[in-house]
Design an enzyme around this catalytic site. Sequence first.
Site, PDB file in Angstrom:
ATOM      1  N   ASP A 102       0.419  -1.327   0.522  1.00  0.00           N
ATOM      2  CA  ASP A 102      -0.029   0.100   0.028  1.00  0.00           C
ATOM      3  C   ASP A 102       0.941   1.327  -0.059  1.00  0.00           C
ATOM      4  OD1 ASP A 102      -1.879   2.113   0.716  1.00  0.00           O
ATOM      5  OD2 ASP A 102      -3.251   0.479   1.310  1.00  0.00           O
ATOM      6  N   ILE A 103       0.502   2.110  -0.641  1.00  0.00           N
ATOM      7  CA  ILE A 103       1.473   3.258  -0.827  1.00  0.00           C
ATOM      8  C   ILE A 103       1.430   4.485   0.366  1.00  0.00           C
ATOM      9  CG2 ILE A 103       1.665   3.565  -3.258  1.00  0.00           C
ATOM     10  CD1 ILE A 103      -0.391   5.768  -3.846  1.00  0.00           C
ATOM     11  N   HIS A 150     -10.865  -6.751  -1.605  1.00  0.00           N
ATOM     12  CA  HIS A 150      -9.158  -6.583  -1.219  1.00  0.00           C
ATOM     13  C   HIS A 150      -8.867  -6.553   0.284  1.00  0.00           C
ATOM     14  CE1 HIS A 150     -10.677  -2.550  -0.960  1.00  0.00           C
ATOM     15  NE2 HIS A 150      -9.121  -2.255  -0.339  1.00  0.00           N
ATOM     16  N   ASN A 207     -13.066  -4.553   4.596  1.00  0.00           N
ATOM     17  CA  ASN A 207     -14.340  -3.466   4.567  1.00  0.00           C
ATOM     18  C   ASN A 207     -15.182  -3.883   3.727  1.00  0.00           C
ATOM     19  OD1 ASN A 207     -11.962  -2.294   6.170  1.00  0.00           O
ATOM     20  ND2 ASN A 207     -11.228  -1.277   5.086  1.00  0.00           N
ATOM     21  N   HIS A 222      -6.418  -5.920   3.555  1.00  0.00           N
ATOM     22  CA  HIS A 222      -5.646  -5.404   3.957  1.00  0.00           C
ATOM     23  C   HIS A 222      -4.413  -6.311   5.102  1.00  0.00           C
ATOM     24  CE1 HIS A 222      -6.812  -0.816   3.141  1.00  0.00           C
ATOM     25  NE2 HIS A 222      -7.843  -1.847   2.979  1.00  0.00           N
ATOM     26  N   GLY A 246     -16.111   1.285   5.788  1.00  0.00           N
ATOM     27  CA  GLY A 246     -14.885   2.044   5.662  1.00  0.00           C
ATOM     28  C   GLY A 246     -14.554   1.526   3.856  1.00  0.00           C
ATOM     29  N   GLN A 247     -14.998   0.901   3.376  1.00  0.00           N
ATOM     30  CA  GLN A 247     -14.573   1.012   1.992  1.00  0.00           C
ATOM     31  C   GLN A 247     -14.861   1.817   0.728  1.00  0.00           C
ATOM     32  OE1 GLN A 247     -16.702  -3.184  -0.027  1.00  0.00           O
ATOM     33  NE2 GLN A 247     -15.305  -2.839  -1.603  1.00  0.00           N
TER      34      GLN A 247
END
Length: 127
Positions: free
Chosen positions: A43-44, A113, A100, A115, A106-107
């Site tokens: 993740d960036i 995907h 999520n 986390h 919070g999606q």
Amino acid sequence: MWSLPLLRKEDLGEVKKRVYKIINGEIPSKKVLENDKFYAFHDIQPVKKVHVLIVPKNHVSNIAHLNEKNADYVEGLLPFVRDVAKELGISKDGYRLIFNTGEKAGQTVFHMHAHLLGGEEMGWPEA
């Protein structure tokens, strides 16, 4: 990598295009592991020392949208997560896997995907 505009709610077509471009290498990402069904990359905007996103290559908006026609898209996900954790060197100390599902959870990116978080001690619950 997720671009900042992808973190805002967008139409589904644009989300699909960006995810496929990440998977196909048209948008740069720091890949961790890939197989025929899943792609894992850093993740960036990490929230933990290790923060990796794991996406199925076939589109499903989220877990709530799984059905008998697309459930095979995510078959084998947990063994893949295990392999990603091993690759990252976090499998022995522990890690957290988060999905999520829906806006209230919070999606913000409507391509399913996970986390994968680790590399440091975490409390419970954490928001």
